[in-house]
Design an enzyme around this catalytic site. Structure first.
Site, PDB file in Angstrom:
ATOM      1  N   GLU A 139      -5.214  -8.130  -1.796  1.00 12.58           N
ATOM      2  CA  GLU A 139      -6.433  -8.424  -0.516  1.00 12.58           C
ATOM      3  C   GLU A 139      -7.654  -8.059  -0.908  1.00 12.58           C
ATOM      4  OE1 GLU A 139      -4.857  -6.010   3.154  1.00 12.58           O
ATOM      5  OE2 GLU A 139      -2.788  -6.468   2.485  1.00 12.58           O
ATOM      6  N   GLU A 163       0.937  -1.170   0.017  1.00  9.51           N
ATOM      7  CA  GLU A 163      -0.511   0.288   0.412  1.00  9.51           C
ATOM      8  C   GLU A 163       0.671   1.540  -0.199  1.00  9.51           C
ATOM      9  OE1 GLU A 163      -2.618  -0.928   2.929  1.00  9.51           O
ATOM     10  OE2 GLU A 163      -4.100  -2.456   1.980  1.00  9.51           O
TER      11      GLU A 163
HETATM   12  C1  BG6 Z   1      -5.031  -3.986   4.477  1.00  9.52           C
HETATM   13  C2  BG6 Z   1      -2.931  -3.770   5.084  1.00  9.52           C
HETATM   14  O1  BG6 Z   1      -4.380  -2.381   4.356  1.00  9.52           O
HETATM   15  O2  BG6 Z   1      -6.009  -4.125   5.719  1.00  9.52           O
HETATM   16  C3  BG6 Z   1      -2.878  -5.386   6.185  1.00  9.52           C
HETATM   17  O3  BG6 Z   1      -2.607  -4.434   4.363  1.00  9.52           O
HETATM   18  C4  BG6 Z   1      -3.844  -4.838   7.170  1.00  9.52           C
HETATM   19  O4  BG6 Z   1      -1.775  -5.580   6.789  1.00  9.52           O
HETATM   20  C5  BG6 Z   1      -5.451  -5.427   6.580  1.00  9.52           C
HETATM   21  O5  BG6 Z   1      -4.819  -6.428   8.135  1.00  9.52           O
HETATM   22  C6  BG6 Z   1      -6.476  -5.149   7.032  1.00  9.52           C
HETATM   23  O6  BG6 Z   1      -6.963  -4.200   8.242  1.00  9.52           O
HETATM   24  P1  BG6 Z   1      -7.091  -4.769   9.720  1.00  9.52           P
HETATM   25  O7  BG6 Z   1      -6.525  -3.346  10.034  1.00  9.52           O
HETATM   26  O8  BG6 Z   1      -8.496  -5.365  10.028  1.00  9.52           O
HETATM   27  O9  BG6 Z   1      -6.304  -5.829   9.499  1.00  9.52           O
END
Ligand code: BG6
Length: 493
Positions: free
Chosen positions: A389, A179
């Site tokens: 993701e 990101e």
């Molecule tokens: C993404 C990140 O933005 O979101 C991850 O790359 C992160 O590292 C994922 O875990 C989900 O967010 P969260 O805060 O629910 O873990």
């Protein structure tokens, strides 16, 4: 990565489409001081604290993670069992270079990943490495002020060269920064090792510039050592809807999106866009750069673009103006940290989208937003795209050794359909990684209870539990979906 439309039915995913999952070392591995490793910036972010370091807290979830360091064989085997043909993870910088400044890498750190990557390949998975995922050495943040310093470029490129020399032919895909940038506004500490209490917006963009140069040099190094490897950028994509049909709301949306596009524009198109210089002018940002930096950025763009997508947002001019008035801040702060205070789902509006359901933690569920993201990014860049993701994090309880997570299957199904629709429109999408295929520590909250996995892990928010792994019902669903290359989306009764 290209595919021939003649070989596939319109509703199919291309042959060889990559299906898998994504994790990050700091949220997963634990063993934060084992075999020579030293702390990263993530290791001083306590449970319940977001975005800045606190060195006097009682509990740091990343220290133990879910102990992948000692469970990797079991976990990789489960990913293989689901049929993954890609596994995205990061390499903890501090396992290879504990302070970041060592001349020689830590052999024990290299050996750990040797065995993990070898096993992935044996189980039929391509390895996609995120070079830097919120876990730069703490020492570099403390000593040099993180990516504000140009010296970071050398530390980073040494780290890259070490990895590619060791794993060329093993790791096929590399992602230079998780990101990149568009999270730097709200997570300066995690993304760039900059203390948000003392930083300025200038620091943020200076750090980003150093990351751009480092990223382009990574492309150069990787291609020189391994011409077959592909290098990508990861952005956090924001699908944002205007609150109303007032054209001013659409301009607010565009401005907000440009804060994200900036990072992919530089990395894919190889130059700073005009709107960025204008933004710098309006906000008194004066970054230091050389002609050589700009030449490097131009010469070494990424091969593909990937992005993270969880939810959509809405934006309105009224909200921006009201926050400006209330906080007596200029545009730069509104589009910085201020815009993210409160419920993180509600960027720039103070309201949720009435057309969408929310998860219990307040994130909208919007598969159409993924379709829009895919089409938008492909139209803009015309390079292969990978979903780095996507996922649903939620509190869950184990019942009779499993979790009946139909909601996760529905979320997955609907986002897979969104990808199908984008492919039908001609988007060159070559893979998808579910975030947290096994429950891991949340980046935003440090919780274990925000569970994304197809595999449940017995560990709670206080770090207690046996660490035993249990398959959720979605485990079997994803397995079936992958086996049918995205065609069998039926959710069991
Ligand atoms: C993404 C990140 O933005 O979101 C991850 O790359 C992160 O590292 C994922 O875990 C989900 O967010 P969260 O805060 O629910 O873990």
């Amino acid at each position: 990565m290209k595919y021939s439309k003649d070989l596939i039915k319109p509703e199919d995913f291309p042959k060889g489409f990559l299906w898998g999952g994504a994790t990050a070392a700091n949220q997963y591995e634990g063993a934060y001081m084992e075999d020579g490793k030293l702390p990263s910036v993530a290791d001083v972010q306590p449970h319940g604290v977001f975005g800045y370091p606190d060195r006097n807290a009682k509990y740091y979830p990343t220290h133990g993670g879910i102990d992948f360091y000692h469970h990797w064989q079991e976990d990789i085997s489960e990913f293989g069992e689901m049929g993954f043909n890609v596994y995205r993870t990061s390499v903890a910088w501090t396992r290879l270079f504990p302070t970041g400044e060592e001349e020689e890498p830590n052999e024990l750190g290299l050996q750990f990943y040797d065995q993990v990557f070898k096993t992935c390949r044996e189980k039929g998975m391509e390895v996609m490495v995120t070079i830097s995922h919120y876990e730069m050495p703490l020492h570099l943040a403390d000593k040099y002020g993180g990516w504000k310093s140009r010296k970071m470029i050398d530390f980073y490129t040494k780290f890259v060269k070490t990895m590619v020399e060791r794993w060329h032919g093993v790791v096929k895909y590399w992602l230079t920064f998780n990101e990149i940038g568009n999270n730097i506004h709200k997570m300066e500490w995690m993304t760039a090792g900059i203390d948000p209490k003392t930083s300025t917006l200038n620091d943020v963009y200076q750090a980003s510039h150093h990351q751009f140069v480092a990223s382009s040099l990574a492309v150069k190094i990787i291609h020189e050592i391994d011409p077959e490897a592909k290098v990508g950028s990861v952005i956090e994509y924001k699908t944002i809807y205007p609150m109303s049909c007032d054209p001013k709301d659409s301009i607010v949306v565009l401005k907000e999106k440009q804060r994200g596009y900036f990072f992919s524009d530089v990395q894919v198109r190889g130059q700073y866009p005009g709107y960025a210089w204008e933004y710098f002018k309006e906000n008194d940002i004066n970054i230091e750069y050389t002609d050589e930096d700009m030449a490097i950025i131009k010469q070494y763009p990424v091969d593909f673009l990937s992005f993270t997508y969880y939810r959509s947002r809405i934006a309105s001019k009224d909200y921006v103006e009201s926050v400006q008035k209330e906080t007596n801040t200029s545009d730069k702060e509104i589009h910085g940290d201020t815009a993210y205070r409160g419920d993180d789902n509600i960027v720039n509006t103070g309201k949720t989208n009435p057309y969408l359901k929310l998860t219990p933690s307040g994130w909208s569920i919007d598969p159409d937003g993924l379709y829009l993201a895919l089409v938008d990014l492909y139209d803009r860049y015309q390079v292969p795209i990978f979903v780095a993701e996507n996922g649903l994090g939620i509190k869950e309880t184990l019942v009779n050794g499993t979790v009946n997570d139909t909601y996760r299957m529905e979320y997955l199904r609907d986002h897979v359909i969104a990808m199908q629709n984008a492919i039908k429109d001609g988007v060159d999408l070559f893979g998808y990684a579910w975030w947290g295929p096994i429950d891991i520590v949340s980046n935003g909250s440090g919780q274990m209870s925000k569970r994304y996995g197809f595999i449940y892990v017995d560990r709670n928010d206080a770090g207690e539990g046996t660490l035993k792994r249990y398959r959720k019902q979605s485990f079997y669903y994803y397995k079936k979906l992958i086996a049918s290359n995205g065609r069998d989306l039926t959710i069991p009764e």
